[in-house]
Design a protein around this motif. Structure first.
Motif, mmCIF file in Angstrom:
data_model
loop_
_atom_site.group_PDB
_atom_site.id
_atom_site.type_symbol
_atom_site.label_atom_id
_atom_site.label_comp_id
_atom_site.label_asym_id
_atom_site.label_seq_id
_atom_site.Cartn_x
_atom_site.Cartn_y
_atom_site.Cartn_z
ATOM 1 N N LEU A 5 0.868 -1.176 0.000
ATOM 2 C CA LEU A 5 0.000 0.000 0.000
ATOM 3 C C LEU A 5 0.902 1.222 0.000
ATOM 4 C CD1 LEU A 5 -2.833 -0.760 2.612
ATOM 5 C CD2 LEU A 5 -2.633 -1.493 0.234
ATOM 6 N N HIS A 6 0.623 2.136 -0.941
ATOM 7 C CA HIS A 6 1.446 3.342 -1.009
ATOM 8 C C HIS A 6 0.567 4.572 -0.826
ATOM 9 C CE1 HIS A 6 4.919 5.739 -1.914
ATOM 10 N NE2 HIS A 6 4.224 6.415 -2.819
ATOM 11 N N THR A 7 0.791 5.288 0.277
ATOM 12 C CA THR A 7 0.026 6.488 0.662
ATOM 13 C C THR A 7 -1.467 6.348 0.370
ATOM 14 O OG1 THR A 7 0.507 7.582 -1.441
ATOM 15 C CG2 THR A 7 1.999 8.059 0.417
ATOM 16 N N VAL A 8 -2.030 5.261 0.895
ATOM 17 C CA VAL A 8 -3.454 5.008 0.669
ATOM 18 C C VAL A 8 -4.309 5.844 1.625
ATOM 19 C CG1 VAL A 8 -5.282 3.279 0.979
ATOM 20 C CG2 VAL A 8 -3.216 2.700 -0.326
ATOM 21 N N SER A 9 -5.204 6.619 1.035
ATOM 22 C CA SER A 9 -6.194 7.344 1.835
ATOM 23 C C SER A 9 -7.580 6.897 1.392
ATOM 24 C CB SER A 9 -6.069 8.856 1.635
ATOM 25 O OG SER A 9 -4.822 9.290 2.139
ATOM 26 N N HIS A 10 -8.501 6.853 2.340
ATOM 27 C CA HIS A 10 -9.882 6.544 1.966
ATOM 28 C C HIS A 10 -10.818 7.464 2.715
ATOM 29 C CE1 HIS A 10 -12.883 3.902 0.090
ATOM 30 N NE2 HIS A 10 -13.628 4.387 1.063
ATOM 31 N N THR A 11 -11.678 8.128 1.963
ATOM 32 C CA THR A 11 -12.628 9.073 2.561
ATOM 33 C C THR A 11 -14.046 8.607 2.259
ATOM 34 O OG1 THR A 11 -11.019 10.811 2.178
ATOM 35 C CG2 THR A 11 -13.272 11.503 2.673
ATOM 36 N N TYR A 12 -14.848 8.474 3.315
ATOM 37 C CA TYR A 12 -16.263 8.139 3.121
ATOM 38 C C TYR A 12 -17.038 9.438 2.979
ATOM 39 C CZ TYR A 12 -15.350 3.408 4.920
ATOM 40 O OH TYR A 12 -14.892 2.141 5.106
ATOM 41 N N THR A 13 -17.832 9.523 1.924
ATOM 42 C CA THR A 13 -18.670 10.712 1.776
ATOM 43 C C THR A 13 -20.129 10.291 1.688
ATOM 44 O OG1 THR A 13 -18.201 10.575 -0.575
ATOM 45 C CG2 THR A 13 -16.980 12.229 0.677
ATOM 46 N N ALA A 14 -20.993 11.086 2.289
ATOM 47 C CA ALA A 14 -22.424 10.843 2.191
ATOM 48 C C ALA A 14 -23.100 12.202 2.102
ATOM 49 C CB ALA A 14 -22.922 10.082 3.410
ATOM 50 N N ILE A 15 -24.285 12.211 1.477
ATOM 51 C CA ILE A 15 -25.009 13.471 1.293
ATOM 52 C C ILE A 15 -25.299 14.112 2.654
ATOM 53 C CG2 ILE A 15 -27.136 14.497 0.378
ATOM 54 C CD1 ILE A 15 -27.142 11.931 -1.533
ATOM 55 N N ALA A 19 -17.289 14.658 5.494
ATOM 56 C CA ALA A 19 -16.496 13.521 5.033
ATOM 57 C C ALA A 19 -15.763 12.867 6.204
ATOM 58 C CB ALA A 19 -15.490 14.000 3.988
ATOM 59 N N VAL A 20 -15.683 11.537 6.146
ATOM 60 C CA VAL A 20 -14.943 10.813 7.186
ATOM 61 C C VAL A 20 -13.654 10.278 6.563
ATOM 62 C CG1 VAL A 20 -14.987 8.848 8.770
ATOM 63 C CG2 VAL A 20 -17.084 10.136 8.341
ATOM 64 N N HIS A 21 -12.537 10.719 7.115
ATOM 65 C CA HIS A 21 -11.246 10.269 6.586
ATOM 66 C C HIS A 21 -10.845 8.987 7.319
ATOM 67 C CE1 HIS A 21 -10.963 13.966 4.352
ATOM 68 N NE2 HIS A 21 -11.310 14.617 5.455
ATOM 69 N N ALA A 22 -11.253 7.861 6.752
ATOM 70 C CA ALA A 22 -11.060 6.577 7.421
ATOM 71 C C ALA A 22 -9.615 6.095 7.330
ATOM 72 C CB ALA A 22 -12.000 5.539 6.837
ATOM 73 N N LEU A 23 -8.945 6.419 6.227
ATOM 74 C CA LEU A 23 -7.526 6.083 6.083
ATOM 75 C C LEU A 23 -6.775 7.309 5.597
ATOM 76 C CD1 LEU A 23 -7.522 2.597 4.255
ATOM 77 C CD2 LEU A 23 -7.239 3.019 6.708
ATOM 78 N N LYS A 24 -5.626 7.561 6.221
ATOM 79 C CA LYS A 24 -4.826 8.729 5.831
ATOM 80 C C LYS A 24 -3.396 8.293 5.539
ATOM 81 C CE LYS A 24 -7.349 11.411 9.289
ATOM 82 N NZ LYS A 24 -7.164 11.852 10.684
ATOM 83 N N ASP A 25 -3.036 8.328 4.260
ATOM 84 C CA ASP A 25 -1.652 8.076 3.850
ATOM 85 C C ASP A 25 -1.032 6.816 4.446
ATOM 86 O OD1 ASP A 25 -1.329 10.145 2.114
ATOM 87 O OD2 ASP A 25 -0.703 11.584 3.674
ATOM 88 N N VAL A 26 -1.731 5.721 4.333
ATOM 89 C CA VAL A 26 -1.195 4.479 4.895
ATOM 90 C C VAL A 26 -0.241 3.820 3.899
ATOM 91 C CG1 VAL A 26 -1.742 2.149 5.694
ATOM 92 C CG2 VAL A 26 -3.184 4.085 6.377
ATOM 93 N N THR A 27 0.973 3.592 4.359
ATOM 94 C CA THR A 27 1.974 2.921 3.538
ATOM 95 C C THR A 27 2.454 1.691 4.294
ATOM 96 O OG1 THR A 27 2.674 4.950 2.454
ATOM 97 C CG2 THR A 27 4.267 3.156 2.495
ATOM 98 N N ALA A 59 -11.515 0.732 -3.220
ATOM 99 C CA ALA A 59 -10.417 1.412 -3.893
ATOM 100 C C ALA A 59 -9.976 2.587 -3.043
ATOM 101 C CB ALA A 59 -10.890 1.912 -5.252
ATOM 102 N N PRO A 60 -8.687 2.886 -3.045
ATOM 103 C CA PRO A 60 -8.235 4.076 -2.320
ATOM 104 C C PRO A 60 -8.843 5.334 -2.949
ATOM 105 C CG PRO A 60 -6.370 2.714 -3.056
ATOM 106 C CD PRO A 60 -7.587 2.182 -3.722
ATOM 107 N N THR A 61 -9.138 6.335 -2.135
ATOM 108 C CA THR A 61 -9.565 7.631 -2.666
ATOM 109 C C THR A 61 -8.355 8.292 -3.325
ATOM 110 O OG1 THR A 61 -11.095 7.767 -0.817
ATOM 111 C CG2 THR A 61 -10.768 9.779 -2.095
ATOM 112 N N SER A 62 -7.199 8.118 -2.662
ATOM 113 C CA SER A 62 -5.931 8.481 -3.300
ATOM 114 C C SER A 62 -4.867 7.486 -2.865
ATOM 115 C CB SER A 62 -5.535 9.914 -2.933
ATOM 116 O OG SER A 62 -5.260 9.983 -1.554
ATOM 117 N N GLY A 63 -3.780 7.429 -3.632
ATOM 118 C CA GLY A 63 -2.752 6.422 -3.344
ATOM 119 C C GLY A 63 -3.023 5.154 -4.127
ATOM 120 N N THR A 64 -2.138 4.155 -3.946
ATOM 121 C CA THR A 64 -2.297 2.912 -4.692
ATOM 122 C C THR A 64 -2.139 1.694 -3.790
ATOM 123 O OG1 THR A 64 0.055 2.949 -5.222
ATOM 124 C CG2 THR A 64 -1.454 3.798 -6.906
#
Lengths: 286, 267
Positions: A5-15, A19-27, A59-64
């Motif tokens: 995992l390279h700088t994986v971030s995941h953000t949950y969004t709902a109407i 936003a909930v930042h569940a993962l922040k830059d996890v490597t 899927a990551p919101t950002s990162g790979t």
């Protein structure tokens, strides 16, 4: 490396929701063989989100997320030409309470379902199922039994065998012992240890119980507010100055020994009760 | 008069009895912890108490009233129950709705409802999440909401059915503190668990096995009883292992016993 995992971030969004930042830059990287990793962190720290990134369920919101030979990113996840099924076969994820997903009339059929679904013949699928059942410690007397009439611990073992029957390289378990009584928990952890030892696959398990981390894990990952704050050996974690900042518990043994040690104003940390007794009784025991 | 009294209660799902001629009492204001392995009948007992299951033999009395079809509604209002899996008890669209749900059924006035939502969401550490939807919460967070909702209805007896088993250490600690506060406020607590740590603060511990009561005693007596706990598929807590280790060598002084008992509360 099997998983990278390279700088994986995941953000949950709902109407109408922030936003909930569940993962922040996890490597992090995980090997395909011989890992025994405990994933810990308080409620809502991102553990479950993280494991869903380990087998392309998210899927990551950002990162790979490099999962064997496939790279999952926000863009590539939508690409239909990138097949996720082979990844999920190599990285088997067992959800919390997998026993709720048992459905076949017999144990053997239930365990053979997944390999059959992946294209094996009935006979070959059953062969794999039998092997997987032996790995979780269930012998042929279980084959014809209904999975619904088994104990909680046995049901969990059947559902874990269902994943093992796909012969994954990596087994990921989300709170595998949850809901079991202490002895069934230990039996299940022993099963994982023996699977790891005999097949050399890597195992990642989520837990809240530091006793299991101490007794079984070779490596521990600590999540806090979506960040990976620790990646190292269990012993290094238990002696880490930020342990309480991460809201991490100590194993029972360490808690009790630490308490006794402070009561007797002993300086050196004790490994067990006998050592503590010897220290209190002084030279006489040497 | 005990708050709960069971006389010769039996219940079976099929051929094997889940509860086998069980008799026990729980006094008002008492904290009773029932321990036992999976399949010992603990959860069946909880379901019998709130009338989700009907006794096939024997009687259950709650505050002097015999539980039957005519009394079950009134008795249910006296008993709150927290189950193990929070996903099975979250009914609201938001956290706030979920806590309010039971209160609406009891026709609690709006102002009072808001007060209780505020109080109990704080008590379980979920006050910052009142407008969140269940999909945004983890399992442990949902469980804390369920606890707030039950406590908000101010029941006399609160049954915790493996309610902490899915919580993290912080969540579990918060729960135990809530239980202590409930006990201090005069509520009766029936905690069903296989976590022996939850037996420590109890007034009385009941050990169940195969639908029967193996033993009833103080935490001090029960928690040291290795053969008894082994039979009930439970594992001795560390301090009690040490107590037995010292006792075997005839070195268990009163001081050691007190010290090790105290150390158990760090768990």
């Amino acid at each position: 490396m099997a998983i990278r995992l390279h700088t994986v971030s995941h953000t949950y969004t709902a109407i109408n929701q922030p936003a909930v930042h569940a993962l922040k830059d996890v490597t992090l990287t995980i090997d395909a063989t011989d890992e025994f990793i405990a994933l810990v962190g308080e409620t809502g720290s991102g553990k479950s989100t993280l494991v869903q990134h380990l087998n392309a369920l998210m899927a990551p919101t950002s990162g790979t997320a490099e999962l064997f030979d496939v790279t999952i990113s926000a863009e590539s996840f939508k690409d239909k030409s990138i097949k996720k099924t082979p990844i999920r076969k190599r990285i088997g994820l067992v959800f919390q309470f997998p026993e709720y997903q048992l459905f076949e009339e017999s144990v053997l059929k239930d365990v053979a379902f997944a390999p059959k679904n992946f294209g094996l013949s009935q006979a070959d699928a059953e062969e794999k199922a039998k092997h997987a059942l032996s790995l979780v410690g269930l012998d042929d007397t279980y084959y014809a039994r209904s999975p619904f009439h088994l104990s909680g611990g046995e049901k969990k073992r059947v559902s874990i065998a269902g994943i093992l029957a796909m012969e994954p390289d990596i087994l990921v378990l989300d709170e595998p012992t949850s809901g079991l009584d202490p002895q069934s928990q230990k039996m299940l952890m022993d099963v994982f240890e023996s699977i790891q030892r005999t097949t050399h696959i890597s195992i990642v398990f989520i837990t809240h119980d530091m006793n299991w981390v101490e007794a079984y894990a070779k490596r521990v990952l600590v999540m806090q507010s979506g960040e990976l704050v620790f990646d190292g050996a269990p012993d290094a974690l238990f002696n880490h100055p930020e342990l309480s900042v991460w809201k991490m518990d100590l194993p029972d043994r360490k808690k009790v020994l630490n308490y006794l040690q402070s009561q007797f104003k002993l300086q050196t940390p004790m490994d067990d009760f006998t050592q503590l007794l010897n220290a209190i009784n002084g030279e006489g025991d040497q | 008069m005990p708050l709960i009294e069971l006389q010769d209660v039996s219940f079976s799902y099929g051929k094997t009895p889940a509860i086998d001629q069980l008799s026990l009492t729980v006094e008002a204001g008492e904290w009773v912890t029932i321990v036992g392995p999976n399949g010992s009948g603990k959860s069946t007992l909880a379901k019998l108490l709130i009338g989700l299951l009907k006794t096939q033999q024997g009687t259950i009395q709650v505050a002097g009233e015999t539980l039957d079809e005519t009394t079950v509604q009134g008795i249910r209002e006296k008993i709150g129950i927290i189950f193990q899996n929070p996903d099975n008890q979250f009914v609201g669209v938001t956290v706030k709705d979920d806590i309010a749900f039971g209160l609406e059924n009891l026709s609690v006035p709006y102002e009072e409802m808001l007060k209780r939502i505020d109080h109990y969401s704080k008590a379980v550490g979920m006050d910052a999440y009142l407008d969140k939807e269940p999909s945004q919460l983890s399992g442990g967070q949902k469980q804390r909401v369920a606890i707030a909702g039950t406590l908000a209805m101010k029941p006399e007896l609160i049954i915790f059915d493996e309610a902490t088993s899915m919580l993290d250490p912080t969540g579990r600690q918060a729960m135990l503190e809530i239980m202590h506060a409930l006990k201090a406020s005069g509520k009766t607590i029936l905690s069903i668990t296989h976590d022996l740590k939850e037996a420590l603060p109890a007034d009385r511990v009941l050990v169940m096995h195969e639908g029967r009561l193996l033993k009833s005693g103080t935490p001090r007596d029960i928690l040291r009883d290795e053969p008894l706990l082994k039979k009930a598929r439970l594992t001795l807590l560390e301090p009690f292992k040490y107590m037995n280790q010292l006792a075997k060598k005839k070195q268990l002084t009163d001081e050691w016993e007190a010290l090790l008992w105290q150390s158990a509360f760090t768990l």
